[in-house]
Design a protein around this motif. Structure first.
Motif, PDB file in Angstrom:
ATOM      1  N   TRP A 164     -98.697  21.932 -12.284  1.00  0.00           N
ATOM      2  CA  TRP A 164     -98.489  21.668 -10.919  1.00  0.00           C
ATOM      3  C   TRP A 164     -98.275  20.020 -10.801  1.00  0.00           C
ATOM      4  O   TRP A 164     -97.536  19.656  -9.681  1.00  0.00           O
ATOM      5  CB  TRP A 164     -99.626  22.323 -10.098  1.00  0.00           C
ATOM      6  CG  TRP A 164     -99.164  23.660  -9.723  1.00  0.00           C
ATOM      7  CD1 TRP A 164     -99.810  24.874 -10.820  1.00  0.00           C
ATOM      8  CD2 TRP A 164     -98.333  24.373  -9.111  1.00  0.00           C
ATOM      9  NE1 TRP A 164     -99.177  25.973 -10.305  1.00  0.00           N
ATOM     10  CE2 TRP A 164     -98.426  25.985  -9.326  1.00  0.00           C
ATOM     11  CE3 TRP A 164     -97.496  23.828  -8.127  1.00  0.00           C
ATOM     12  CZ2 TRP A 164     -97.751  26.717  -8.539  1.00  0.00           C
ATOM     13  CZ3 TRP A 164     -96.833  24.841  -7.289  1.00  0.00           C
ATOM     14  CH2 TRP A 164     -96.856  26.234  -7.482  1.00  0.00           C
ATOM     15  N   GLU A 165     -99.033  19.367 -11.470  1.00  0.00           N
ATOM     16  CA  GLU A 165     -98.575  17.775 -11.228  1.00  0.00           C
ATOM     17  C   GLU A 165     -97.591  17.476 -11.746  1.00  0.00           C
ATOM     18  O   GLU A 165     -96.821  16.565 -10.997  1.00  0.00           O
ATOM     19  CB  GLU A 165     -99.818  17.126 -12.079  1.00  0.00           C
ATOM     20  CG  GLU A 165    -101.260  17.364 -11.465  1.00  0.00           C
ATOM     21  CD  GLU A 165    -102.141  16.630 -12.239  1.00  0.00           C
ATOM     22  OE1 GLU A 165    -103.317  16.296 -11.951  1.00  0.00           O
ATOM     23  OE2 GLU A 165    -102.091  16.225 -13.468  1.00  0.00           O
ATOM     24  N   GLN A 166     -96.786  18.197 -12.884  1.00  0.00           N
ATOM     25  CA  GLN A 166     -95.464  17.943 -13.088  1.00  0.00           C
ATOM     26  C   GLN A 166     -94.364  18.076 -11.904  1.00  0.00           C
ATOM     27  O   GLN A 166     -93.446  17.321 -11.755  1.00  0.00           O
ATOM     28  CB  GLN A 166     -95.227  18.546 -14.373  1.00  0.00           C
ATOM     29  CG  GLN A 166     -95.712  18.152 -15.551  1.00  0.00           C
ATOM     30  CD  GLN A 166     -95.389  19.080 -16.844  1.00  0.00           C
ATOM     31  OE1 GLN A 166     -94.750  19.908 -16.562  1.00  0.00           O
ATOM     32  NE2 GLN A 166     -95.534  18.523 -18.078  1.00  0.00           N
ATOM     33  N   MET A 167     -94.868  19.108 -11.265  1.00  0.00           N
ATOM     34  CA  MET A 167     -93.757  19.630 -10.254  1.00  0.00           C
ATOM     35  C   MET A 167     -93.922  18.775  -8.876  1.00  0.00           C
ATOM     36  O   MET A 167     -93.173  18.380  -8.329  1.00  0.00           O
ATOM     37  CB  MET A 167     -93.989  20.998  -9.964  1.00  0.00           C
ATOM     38  CG  MET A 167     -93.473  22.007 -10.920  1.00  0.00           C
ATOM     39  SD  MET A 167     -93.413  23.573 -10.844  1.00  0.00           S
ATOM     40  CE  MET A 167     -95.108  24.096 -10.685  1.00  0.00           C
ATOM     41  N   LEU A 168     -95.257  18.609  -8.647  1.00  0.00           N
ATOM     42  CA  LEU A 168     -95.653  18.114  -7.229  1.00  0.00           C
ATOM     43  C   LEU A 168     -95.601  16.794  -7.273  1.00  0.00           C
ATOM     44  O   LEU A 168     -94.986  16.036  -6.135  1.00  0.00           O
ATOM     45  CB  LEU A 168     -96.952  18.497  -6.788  1.00  0.00           C
ATOM     46  CG  LEU A 168     -97.317  20.001  -6.366  1.00  0.00           C
ATOM     47  CD1 LEU A 168     -98.706  20.307  -6.131  1.00  0.00           C
ATOM     48  CD2 LEU A 168     -96.493  20.349  -5.189  1.00  0.00           C
ATOM     49  N   PHE A 169     -96.258  16.075  -8.272  1.00  0.00           N
ATOM     50  CA  PHE A 169     -96.058  14.716  -8.232  1.00  0.00           C
ATOM     51  C   PHE A 169     -94.839  13.913  -8.738  1.00  0.00           C
ATOM     52  O   PHE A 169     -94.509  12.877  -8.207  1.00  0.00           O
ATOM     53  CB  PHE A 169     -97.131  14.021  -9.205  1.00  0.00           C
ATOM     54  CG  PHE A 169     -98.509  14.551  -8.956  1.00  0.00           C
ATOM     55  CD1 PHE A 169     -98.670  15.244  -7.584  1.00  0.00           C
ATOM     56  CD2 PHE A 169     -99.686  14.175  -9.837  1.00  0.00           C
ATOM     57  CE1 PHE A 169    -100.212  15.526  -7.405  1.00  0.00           C
ATOM     58  CE2 PHE A 169    -100.722  14.636  -9.457  1.00  0.00           C
ATOM     59  CZ  PHE A 169    -101.228  15.182  -8.126  1.00  0.00           C
ATOM     60  N   LEU A 170     -93.981  14.650  -9.673  1.00  0.00           N
ATOM     61  CA  LEU A 170     -93.008  14.278  -9.976  1.00  0.00           C
ATOM     62  C   LEU A 170     -91.460  14.684  -9.932  1.00  0.00           C
ATOM     63  O   LEU A 170     -90.541  14.047 -10.191  1.00  0.00           O
ATOM     64  CB  LEU A 170     -93.046  13.878 -11.677  1.00  0.00           C
ATOM     65  CG  LEU A 170     -94.165  13.151 -12.149  1.00  0.00           C
ATOM     66  CD1 LEU A 170     -94.388  13.283 -13.746  1.00  0.00           C
ATOM     67  CD2 LEU A 170     -94.039  11.507 -11.884  1.00  0.00           C
ATOM     68  N   GLY A 171     -91.665  15.923  -9.421  1.00  0.00           N
ATOM     69  CA  GLY A 171     -90.517  16.765  -9.245  1.00  0.00           C
ATOM     70  C   GLY A 171     -89.778  17.164 -10.562  1.00  0.00           C
ATOM     71  O   GLY A 171     -88.453  17.381 -10.343  1.00  0.00           O
ATOM     72  N   ASN A 172     -90.525  17.191 -11.551  1.00  0.00           N
ATOM     73  CA  ASN A 172     -89.947  17.514 -12.922  1.00  0.00           C
ATOM     74  C   ASN A 172     -90.314  19.127 -13.203  1.00  0.00           C
ATOM     75  O   ASN A 172     -91.683  19.780 -12.675  1.00  0.00           O
ATOM     76  CB  ASN A 172     -90.795  16.802 -14.204  1.00  0.00           C
ATOM     77  CG  ASN A 172     -90.249  15.333 -13.978  1.00  0.00           C
ATOM     78  OD1 ASN A 172     -89.270  15.124 -13.535  1.00  0.00           O
ATOM     79  ND2 ASN A 172     -90.956  14.775 -14.571  1.00  0.00           N
ATOM     80  N   PRO A 173     -89.498  19.748 -13.598  1.00  0.00           N
ATOM     81  CA  PRO A 173     -89.765  21.286 -14.296  1.00  0.00           C
ATOM     82  C   PRO A 173     -91.021  21.191 -15.177  1.00  0.00           C
ATOM     83  O   PRO A 173     -91.193  20.274 -16.025  1.00  0.00           O
ATOM     84  CB  PRO A 173     -88.479  21.898 -14.841  1.00  0.00           C
ATOM     85  CG  PRO A 173     -87.470  20.544 -14.666  1.00  0.00           C
ATOM     86  CD  PRO A 173     -87.913  19.292 -14.505  1.00  0.00           C
TER      87      PRO A 173
END
Length: 594
Positions: free
Chosen positions: A478-487
């Motif tokens: 979830w940090e990858q998605m929420l913080f960075l916008g990465n899959p």
């Protein structure tokens, strides 16, 4: 019979209050191990399966008891393995003594086997790190190590060459200036109080404000009654940092629960609307969850002057013992008759509880991770000791397992290390015989140190381990998605049958997949845990979101970008976002304008 250096070490540790040592034997520490064998009955030795666990256990033991924690490891890799657990002690200010071996004194520095200069390696993690040069040197070094660890609330390290460990005291020729060490309580701090003028200024600031909020952390433990009294006088809502979960009953009318990513709508409302902030024993690190700059002047209470204004600007810092300082401060506070701010926050708390109930009562499969955690929380004993590892499940516990008076809570705080949960639980069972010990962990963290379940079996400890198995490093996903916008990438975990592994190690194992069975299975497991280690493998939804109570606009944008860019299981995640509480968290962020 003449004592040797290892005998002197253990006698000195015992004199300073060390009653338990966690460690793993090895040829570089065998002199101390033999002394431990001879000291059986005076000092408890707890053999572990990995030195990192020994350091975590010693750290947790110091946190649980307030006394010195102690761990030992052999030369080279053994000492290196201690470091992660010792950094947990350093960052959470726990007094711990680490004992490591070294090669023979005349081989050190010659590239012999396991020739690692551990006293230099430990120079960052430890407030005191020294090499013992002989039997005559041991008493002074061990005593100074204990005194320093207690006085500075940190790690002290002694490295002892193999031959020095066995060196007889009688063979030494001490310096004419050498003297026997005297164990005293000089390491224990007296009652530290802030300057009276500072207390008066702080009281005036809080009396002027109309909407005071309080943030309490681990430093407020032991000052629960005084904290409640100040909150009542000020009409102040109280938010709790993770390490401070046990400082106030979650059902207390002034308590708003957690702060940050694991926070609540009540805490968000308190921090958004307050016009003064009282911080008690916390350096919660995430600045974005504090009041906005210049919104609310701060008063901070901490025993360590170095921590004042470390995160939030404190207009007035009160350096002193939390209990005594709060008592002194409260005597000068004026009761606020206007309770509208508190009522506003309490209304948000009621809404939050309703949202959480939607998750905790879902009957779908795969199971919402809130279901087993909420069921566990309802069945806990009044004095239960609750442990979490670090990860997605930590937020689930923070939100769905309320703390009640008499309970204790432990986690790797500032370090936030995975793999701490099971060692913490083992340490708690040794520190608090007779109390109910439960650990809620993730499958990622448990897989790192699963072997220590066998340690719990060997010691026949009454521990219940609830592992939320979602097959992924959930918080990182979830940090990858929420913080960075990465899959999401690189977060999937192997399918380990934890219940079967627990059974293979000699414990009890349960597998929970159907939420309808959660209540009965939890009761059965808790009963079984009174006779030895038990593990429940709860198979939960891997797509359950980890969101703050109000999702900022940047997070919403990043999330949609990540889902559109090919995050695995994007459709299932989108569906999860449409149910409560995630849907309301997204809507709250929209209403707040990001």
């Amino acid at each position: 019979m003449s004592r040797n250096a290892s005998d002197i070490l253990l006698e000195t540790l015992e004199a300073w209050g060390v009653d338990t040592i966690f460690g793993l034997a090895g040829d570089g520490i065998n002199g101390v191990i033999e002394a431990l064998r001879q000291a059986e009955g005076r000092i408890r030795y707890v053999p572990v399966l990995h030195e990192e666990s020994a350091a975590f256990m010693a750290t947790a033991y110091a946190k649980w008891t307030g006394r010195l924690g102690c761990c030992l490891a052999t030369t080279g890799p053994g000492g290196i393995h201690l470091l992660n657990g010792l950094y947990d002690a350093k960052l959470d200010r726990a007094p711990v003594i680490a004992i490591t071996g070294l090669p023979y004194h005349d081989l050190s520095g010659t590239f012999t086997q396991q020739d690692v200069d551990l006293d230099k390696l430990f120079s960052d993690v430890a407030v005191f790190s020294q090499r013992v040069m002989g039997a005559a040197h041991m008493e002074a070094m061990a005593s100074l190590a204990c005194r320093t660890a207690l006085a500075r609330r940190g790690v002290a390290h002694l490295s002892v060459p193999i031959d020095v460990q066995d060196e007889p005291e009688s063979s030494e020729h001490p310096s004419p200036r050498g003297k026997r060490q005297t164990v005293s309580n000089v390491a224990a701090e007296g009652l530290l109080l802030p300057k009276p003028d500072d207390v008066t200024r702080a009281a005036a600031l809080l009396n002027r404000a109309s909407r005071v909020a309080i943030l309490a952390g681990r430093g407020a433990l032991g000052a629960e009654a005084e904290l409640e009294r100040c909150a009542e006088v000020l009409g102040a809502p109280v938010a709790k940092a993770l390490l401070g979960r046990a400082v106030m009953d979650d059902q207390h009318p002034h308590c708003t629960g957690g702060i940050g990513l694991y926070g609540t709508l009540g805490t968000h409302a308190a921090m958004e609307r307050c016009d003064a902030l009282l911080i008690v024993g916390s350096t919660f690190p995430y600045l974005e969850y504090y009041p906005k700059p210049d919104q609310a002047p701060g008063v901070q209470i901490d025993f360590d002057a170095q921590r004042i204004s470390l995160r939030y600007p404190a207009e007035i810092g009160l350096v002193g013992d939390a209990k005594a300082t709060l008592e002194t401060l409260c005597a000068q506070l004026q009761r606020k008759e206007d309770r509208s701010f508190l009522a506003e926050v309490q209304n948000q708390d009621r809404r939050w509880s309703e949202l959480l109930e939607a998750a905790a009562t879902r009957d779908a499969t795969p199971m919402d991770p809130a279901v087993p955690v909420a069921v566990l929380g309802r069945q806990l004993a009044a004095d239960a000791v609750v442990v979490t590892d670090s990860g997605h499940h930590t937020g689930i516990v923070a939100r769905h397992l309320p703390m009640r008076p008499g309970m204790a809570y432990g986690v790797s705080g500032a370090l936030a290390s995975m793999a701490c949960g099971l060692p913490y639980a083992i340490s708690a069972a040794l520190a608090f015989p007779g109390r109910q010990i439960v650990a809620v962990v993730g499958d990622g963290g448990l897989a790192m140190q699963m072997g220590e379940f066998a340690t719990a079996v060997r010691l026949n400890l009454p521990i219940l381990v609830l592992v939320l198995k979602n097959g992924t490093l959930g918080q990182i996903k979830w940090e990858q998605m929420l913080f960075l916008g990465n899959p999401e990438f690189g977060c999937s975990l192997p399918d380990i049958h934890f219940a079967a592994v627990a059974e293979a190690m000699g414990g009890r194992g349960f597998r929970l997949e159907d939420p309808a069975r959660a209540q009965d299975m939890m009761a059965q497991a808790l009963q079984a845990a009174t006779s030895g280690p038990v593990l429940i493998e709860a198979v939960v939804d891997p797509n359950e979101p980890l969101l703050p109570a109000k999702v900022p606009e940047t997070y919403r944008q990043h999330l949609q970008k990540a889902l559109s860019a090919g995050t695995p299981g994007a459709a299932a995640i989108q569906a999860a976002l449409q149910r409560n509480p995630p849907r309301s968290m997204l809507q709250e962020g929209e209403k707040a304008g990001g």
